[in-house]
Design a protein around this motif. Structure first.
Motif, PDB file in Angstrom:
ATOM      1  N   VAL B 134       1.000  -1.363  -0.056  1.00  9.80           N
ATOM      2  CA  VAL B 134       0.775  -0.028  -0.334  1.00  9.80           C
ATOM      3  C   VAL B 134       0.739   1.191   0.078  1.00  9.80           C
ATOM      4  O   VAL B 134       0.531   2.034  -0.722  1.00  9.80           O
ATOM      5  N   THR B 135       1.903   0.870   0.569  1.00 12.25           N
ATOM      6  CA  THR B 135       2.771   2.922   0.621  1.00 12.25           C
ATOM      7  C   THR B 135       3.535   2.639  -0.635  1.00 12.25           C
ATOM      8  O   THR B 135       3.704   3.970  -1.317  1.00 12.25           O
ATOM      9  N   SER B 136       3.119   1.981  -1.875  1.00 14.07           N
ATOM     10  CA  SER B 136       3.419   2.614  -3.452  1.00 14.07           C
ATOM     11  C   SER B 136       2.055   2.088  -4.081  1.00 14.07           C
ATOM     12  O   SER B 136       1.517   1.920  -5.062  1.00 14.07           O
ATOM     13  N   PRO B 137       1.965   3.499  -4.391  1.00 11.90           N
ATOM     14  CA  PRO B 137       0.781   3.549  -4.884  1.00 11.90           C
ATOM     15  C   PRO B 137       1.077   2.850  -7.578  1.00 11.90           C
ATOM     16  O   PRO B 137       0.256   2.426  -7.467  1.00 11.90           O
ATOM     17  N   MET B 138       1.941   2.446  -7.092  1.00 17.87           N
ATOM     18  CA  MET B 138       2.066   2.127  -8.647  1.00 17.87           C
ATOM     19  C   MET B 138       1.635   0.745  -8.259  1.00 17.87           C
ATOM     20  O   MET B 138       1.553  -0.069  -9.369  1.00 17.87           O
ATOM     21  N   ASN B 139       2.589  -0.053  -7.350  1.00 22.09           N
ATOM     22  CA  ASN B 139       2.172  -1.243  -6.824  1.00 22.09           C
ATOM     23  C   ASN B 139       0.678  -1.650  -7.176  1.00 22.09           C
ATOM     24  O   ASN B 139      -0.109  -2.374  -7.558  1.00 22.09           O
ATOM     25  N   MET B 140      -0.107  -0.627  -6.441  1.00 21.09           N
ATOM     26  CA  MET B 140      -1.509  -1.389  -6.363  1.00 21.09           C
ATOM     27  C   MET B 140      -2.409  -0.540  -7.509  1.00 21.09           C
ATOM     28  O   MET B 140      -3.703  -1.562  -7.660  1.00 21.09           O
ATOM     29  N   GLY B 141      -1.684   0.740  -8.085  1.00 22.21           N
ATOM     30  CA  GLY B 141      -2.389   0.777  -9.563  1.00 22.21           C
ATOM     31  C   GLY B 141      -2.134   0.031 -10.499  1.00 22.21           C
ATOM     32  O   GLY B 141      -3.191  -1.508 -10.726  1.00 22.21           O
ATOM     33  N   LEU B 144      -4.470  -3.156  -9.654  1.00 24.13           N
ATOM     34  CA  LEU B 144      -6.329  -2.076 -10.023  1.00 24.13           C
ATOM     35  C   LEU B 144      -5.984  -2.634 -11.368  1.00 24.13           C
ATOM     36  O   LEU B 144      -7.395  -3.228 -11.521  1.00 24.13           O
ATOM     37  N   LEU B 145      -5.140  -2.522 -11.783  1.00 28.28           N
ATOM     38  CA  LEU B 145      -5.321  -2.393 -13.459  1.00 28.28           C
ATOM     39  C   LEU B 145      -5.392  -3.473 -13.976  1.00 28.28           C
ATOM     40  O   LEU B 145      -6.227  -4.293 -14.867  1.00 28.28           O
ATOM     41  N   ALA B 146      -4.828  -4.626 -12.702  1.00 33.04           N
ATOM     42  CA  ALA B 146      -4.817  -6.356 -13.297  1.00 33.04           C
ATOM     43  C   ALA B 146      -5.851  -7.193 -13.304  1.00 33.04           C
ATOM     44  O   ALA B 146      -6.509  -7.986 -14.170  1.00 33.04           O
ATOM     45  N   GLY B 147      -6.982  -5.925 -12.098  1.00 28.73           N
ATOM     46  CA  GLY B 147      -8.423  -6.562 -12.193  1.00 28.73           C
ATOM     47  C   GLY B 147      -9.462  -5.663 -12.956  1.00 28.73           C
ATOM     48  O   GLY B 147     -10.279  -6.399 -13.906  1.00 28.73           O
ATOM     49  N   TYR B 148      -9.440  -4.301 -13.655  1.00 32.07           N
ATOM     50  CA  TYR B 148      -9.899  -3.580 -14.201  1.00 32.07           C
ATOM     51  C   TYR B 148      -9.954  -3.800 -16.070  1.00 32.07           C
ATOM     52  O   TYR B 148     -10.817  -4.086 -16.415  1.00 32.07           O
ATOM     53  N   GLY B 174     -18.605  -4.757 -12.581  1.00 35.36           N
ATOM     54  CA  GLY B 174     -17.867  -4.848 -12.242  1.00 35.36           C
ATOM     55  C   GLY B 174     -16.371  -3.066 -12.293  1.00 35.36           C
ATOM     56  O   GLY B 174     -15.620  -2.570 -11.376  1.00 35.36           O
ATOM     57  N   ALA B 175     -16.462  -3.413 -13.651  1.00 28.92           N
ATOM     58  CA  ALA B 175     -15.148  -1.737 -14.334  1.00 28.92           C
ATOM     59  C   ALA B 175     -15.931  -1.114 -13.567  1.00 28.92           C
ATOM     60  O   ALA B 175     -15.644  -0.231 -13.438  1.00 28.92           O
ATOM     61  N   ALA B 176     -17.500  -0.163 -13.232  1.00 31.63           N
ATOM     62  CA  ALA B 176     -18.001   0.726 -13.281  1.00 31.63           C
ATOM     63  C   ALA B 176     -17.585   1.380 -11.091  1.00 31.63           C
ATOM     64  O   ALA B 176     -17.038   2.222 -11.405  1.00 31.63           O
ATOM     65  N   VAL B 177     -17.573  -0.544 -11.076  1.00 25.65           N
ATOM     66  CA  VAL B 177     -17.159   0.246  -9.785  1.00 25.65           C
ATOM     67  C   VAL B 177     -15.552   0.281  -9.344  1.00 25.65           C
ATOM     68  O   VAL B 177     -15.097   1.041  -8.242  1.00 25.65           O
ATOM     69  N   MET B 178     -14.772   0.091 -10.115  1.00 22.80           N
ATOM     70  CA  MET B 178     -12.883  -0.558 -10.199  1.00 22.80           C
ATOM     71  C   MET B 178     -12.988   1.836 -11.413  1.00 22.80           C
ATOM     72  O   MET B 178     -12.098   2.324 -10.865  1.00 22.80           O
ATOM     73  N   GLY B 179     -13.629   1.745 -12.300  1.00 25.50           N
ATOM     74  CA  GLY B 179     -13.359   2.701 -13.116  1.00 25.50           C
ATOM     75  C   GLY B 179     -13.336   4.255 -12.330  1.00 25.50           C
ATOM     76  O   GLY B 179     -11.988   4.812 -12.667  1.00 25.50           O
ATOM     77  N   PRO B 180     -13.566   4.313 -11.127  1.00 27.78           N
ATOM     78  CA  PRO B 180     -13.349   5.717 -10.906  1.00 27.78           C
ATOM     79  C   PRO B 180     -12.164   5.756  -9.679  1.00 27.78           C
ATOM     80  O   PRO B 180     -11.448   6.521  -9.040  1.00 27.78           O
ATOM     81  N   ALA B 181     -11.800   4.268  -8.697  1.00 29.53           N
ATOM     82  CA  ALA B 181     -10.600   4.321  -8.659  1.00 29.53           C
ATOM     83  C   ALA B 181      -9.279   3.848 -10.103  1.00 29.53           C
ATOM     84  O   ALA B 181      -8.122   5.038  -9.208  1.00 29.53           O
ATOM     85  N   VAL B 182      -9.639   3.958 -11.112  1.00 30.27           N
ATOM     86  CA  VAL B 182      -9.004   4.211 -11.858  1.00 30.27           C
ATOM     87  C   VAL B 182      -8.460   5.828 -12.328  1.00 30.27           C
ATOM     88  O   VAL B 182      -7.307   5.808 -12.424  1.00 30.27           O
ATOM     89  N   ALA B 183      -9.584   6.520 -12.076  1.00 20.54           N
ATOM     90  CA  ALA B 183      -9.529   7.550 -12.634  1.00 20.54           C
ATOM     91  C   ALA B 183      -8.871   8.461 -11.226  1.00 20.54           C
ATOM     92  O   ALA B 183      -7.783   9.541 -11.434  1.00 20.54           O
ATOM     93  N   SER B 184      -8.915   8.201 -10.095  1.00 19.49           N
ATOM     94  CA  SER B 184      -8.036   9.033  -9.388  1.00 19.49           C
ATOM     95  C   SER B 184      -6.794   8.818  -8.676  1.00 19.49           C
ATOM     96  O   SER B 184      -6.317   9.331  -8.191  1.00 19.49           O
ATOM     97  N   TYR B 185      -6.452   7.979  -8.752  1.00 19.35           N
ATOM     98  CA  TYR B 185      -4.958   6.641  -8.172  1.00 19.35           C
ATOM     99  C   TYR B 185      -4.427   7.515  -8.740  1.00 19.35           C
ATOM    100  O   TYR B 185      -2.910   7.541  -8.022  1.00 19.35           O
TER     101      TYR B 185
END
Ligand code: SF4
Lengths: 312, 347
Positions: B134-141, B144-148, B174-185
């Motif tokens: 979690v300390t690495s936004p690129m890791n979290m991203g 996220l992308l791997a699912g999205y 599912g994409a609509a749930v993950m989408g906002p996170a993709v846009a803001s992260y």
């Protein structure tokens, strides 16, 4: 069994000055580090050379920078030690530090008092400062925190090292480091920096730069000891009247939780190219995630509003 | 030994060029010979700023503008489009839903490609997924992308082929749930650095980014929808632009001198072009209501605006990292305000 977390999460919650312990090492050696006392640095660059030799660091450009005797320029993928040279005019000091200097000694009256004062009397003595810079091996290391692969890790000595067989060259650590230390090696795409000679430490040897330093400007040892030694040295200098001596990176309360490699400086940090008050960027990360969450929710709300808006 | 000592004219005899001038300014010592600074009042916060030969304190980010600014844009476009697709599906606007789903999948795939392309060792992309951090936004991203991205692909494939509708509906949701996170992260991705113009904007940046993403998605919707279905994408673009413009205004106001790169130079120019295009796109969409050509023009303009703004934010960050003033000055002020780090030398 508690699995070690050497990849960073701990650094957010960790308040201890024991980064190795905080990263899950149970029984570990004391935290090791550098104390670089720039007041005795003579600018010989033995540290730069020793580092390159030992670590097989490639050539970093044969440039002429025009920056005094500094043709290295700064720390990077292929420069893990960097000796800075500063030709500095400062108010005349009566104390002879033994630093190379030019111009008349302090307080020398002009030969002809009726003539305008010489440049030296006006502007102070020319002081030649030298300082060997290196990775700070931060207590809270931004490079390690943001590394997405876990390539950057905390060693049992509390230092910060890149595992080159893991690094995928994402480049995130580079803008994360508040000191401008770590960088990408263009030819191979991965990130490189000082390892505090992890391989030598494991064998009970001191890092190559400290070994090579002829004046003991670079001192290696357990961080606790170094901090005490540094405190004594700065007090000694103050007693001698060298008021400009100050420690940098020694304070566990600073924005990175204190540096594993810290310094005694004779000028403001920024004069040496060091940030005056660095803060580990991940300190604000919980707040960033929270705000990103609120923004994502706002996006959903906005979309809902837009979708309902046309329903009339 | 300097000749100056024996020369009547002081330093006259010294060969010029011995004092290589360095970039930092020298402060004239106070006359009267008072020296030594211990116990003295801290000097007034210096307007004159010092650095090591004007060299940047930070190392320059090695990210390529095309890849990473492009990634920021595409992530916003994809995330916004996934949400728009769900909204359109609920409203029964099928053509709009199809455009948004295909758009989200394409932008998602392209953004992943940009991320991989930017790596120094692209073949090691999967190393991103060897830890959860979690300390690495690129890791979290990456997670996220791997699912999205696969989810958007399923949603788009079901939409285009018309098969497996329930699966498609689930994927759309599912994409609509993950989408906002993709846009803001992605805002966290760049803010979680020492780059002054990125880090110091971390409070508002996610709002700038979701606004920009919504604007781009609205633009895509306008571009691809029929005349009659322009209402939803138009409103989305309006709200998005409003959020983007107002948040960046707030951000720049709060950031003080560090906001300069957002106003000056190449990055400042990009920001201004982005703002003008945002307004122009919305005005075109509003005036050209029900007109297909106007919709296409407005949609293109809005997407372009979002992309250019991302390039502006990206290059503002680079500019702020390249100039030591943006690193040193705020830190120096912080020290002075905290009463720490008073300049020890006599001023
Ligand atoms: S100085 Fe930079 S590279 Fe070294 S540990 Fe700290 S953040 Fe990492």
């Amino acid at each position: 069994m508690k699995l070690p977390d050497r990849t960073g999460w701990s650094s957010l919650v960790e308040t201890t000055q024991d980064p190795a312990g905080g990263s899950g090492y149970g029984d570990h050696p004391p935290r090791m580090g550098f104390f670089t006392d720039t007041s005795v640095c003579i600018g010989c660059k033995a540290c730069e050379v020793a580092c390159k030799e030992w670590n097989h660091v490639p050539e970093d450009g044969l440039d002429f920078t025009g920056m005094s005797y500094d043709n290295t320029g700064g720390l990077g993928a292929d420069s893990w030690r960097h000796v800075a040279f500063i030709e500095n005019r400062r108010p005349v000091s009566t104390v002879d530090l033994g630093l190379p200097a030019m111009g008349p000694p302090a307080g020398t009256p002009g030969i002809r008092p009726d003539l305008p004062a010489s440049a030296d009397e006006e502007e102070g003595q020319l002081q030649w400062l030298m300082a060997s810079d290196v990775c700070k091996h931060c207590t809270h290391a931004a490079c390690l925190d943001v590394c997405p692969t876990g390539s950057l890790f905390r060693t049992e000595f509390g230092t910060v090292v890149v595992q080159e067989d893991i690094c995928n060259g994402c480049g995130y650590c580079i803008p994360a480091c508040p000191y401008g230390v770590i960088d990408q090696r263009k030819e191979d795409g991965r990130a490189w920096k000082c390892t505090l000679c992890y391989d030598r430490l494991g064998e009970g040897m001191e890092p190559a730069c400290a070994k090579a330093c002829p004046t003991d400007s670079i001192q290696f040892g357990p961080l606790d000891e170094l901090r005490e030694r540094a405190q004594a040295r700065v007090e000694q200098l103050h007693e001698k009247g060298v008021d400009v001596a100050r420690l940098y990176g020694h304070d566990p309360q600073d924005g990175v939780g204190g540096d594993g490699a810290f310094f005694l400086l004779l000028e403001e940090p920024e004069v040496y190219g060091l940030p005056p008050d660095p803060v580990v960027t991940t300190r604000d990360l919980p707040d960033m995630w929270r705000r990103a969450g609120v923004a994502a929710a706002a996006l959903v709300a906005g979309m809902a509003a837009a979708a309902l808006g046309g329903r009339s | 030994m300097s000749d100056a000592r024996v020369t009547r004219e002081g330093l006259e005899g010294v060969r010029p060029g011995r004092e290589a001038s360095s970039d930092y300014s020298t402060r004239r010592p106070r006359k009267g010979g008072r020296r030594g600074g211990r116990g003295e009042q801290p000097t007034v916060p210096d307007a004159d700023f010092r650095s090591y030969y004007g060299k940047p304190v930070l190392n320059k980010p090695v990210w390529s503008p095309q890849d990473i600014a492009g990634y920021l844009f595409l992530g916003g476009l994809a995330g916004g489009s996934s949400l728009l697709a769900a909204a359109a599906a609920v409203r029964g606007e099928e053509r709009l839903a199809r455009v948004a789903k295909v758009g989200a999948a394409s932008a998602g795939v392209l953004s992943l490609a940009a991320l991989v392309h930017d790596l120094g060792k692209p073949t090691r992309f999967l190393h991103m997924l060897r830890v959860v951090k979690v300390t690495s936004p690129m890791n979290m991203g990456s997670w996220l992308l791997a699912g999205y991205v696969p989810t958007t692909l399923v949603a788009a494939a079901c939409e285009v082929t018309g098969r497996l509708r329930p699966v498609g509906a689930a994927a759309t949701a599912g994409a609509a749930v993950m989408g906002p996170a993709v846009a803001s992260y992605t805002a966290v991705l760049i803010a979680d650095t020492a780059v002054p113009a990125w880090h110091d904007g971390y409070r508002e940046m996610p709002f700038v980014f979701v606004g920009s993403g919504a604007m781009a998605a609205g633009g895509l919707g306008l571009l691809g929808s029929s005349q009659r279905a322009q209402g939803l994408p138009r409103r989305v673009a309006q709200l998005g632009s409003l959020a983007e413009l107002s948040s960046s205004m707030l951000m720049e106001r709060r950031m003080g001198m560090v906001a300069e790169p957002y106003k000056k130079g190449r990055s400042g120019a990009l920001m201004r072009v982005g703002q003008v295009l945002a307004v122009a796109g919305n005005v075109t969409a509003l005036l050209g209501r029900g007109n297909r050509a106007a919709g296409v023009a407005a949609g293109t303009t809005l997407m372009l605006s979002s992309a250019i703004t991302r390039f502006g934010i990206f290059s503002a960050g680079i500019a702020s990292a390249q100039d030591p003033r943006y690193t040193v000055q705020p830190q120096r002020e912080r020290l002075t305000n905290a009463g720490r780090g008073a300049r020890a030398d006599a001023g």
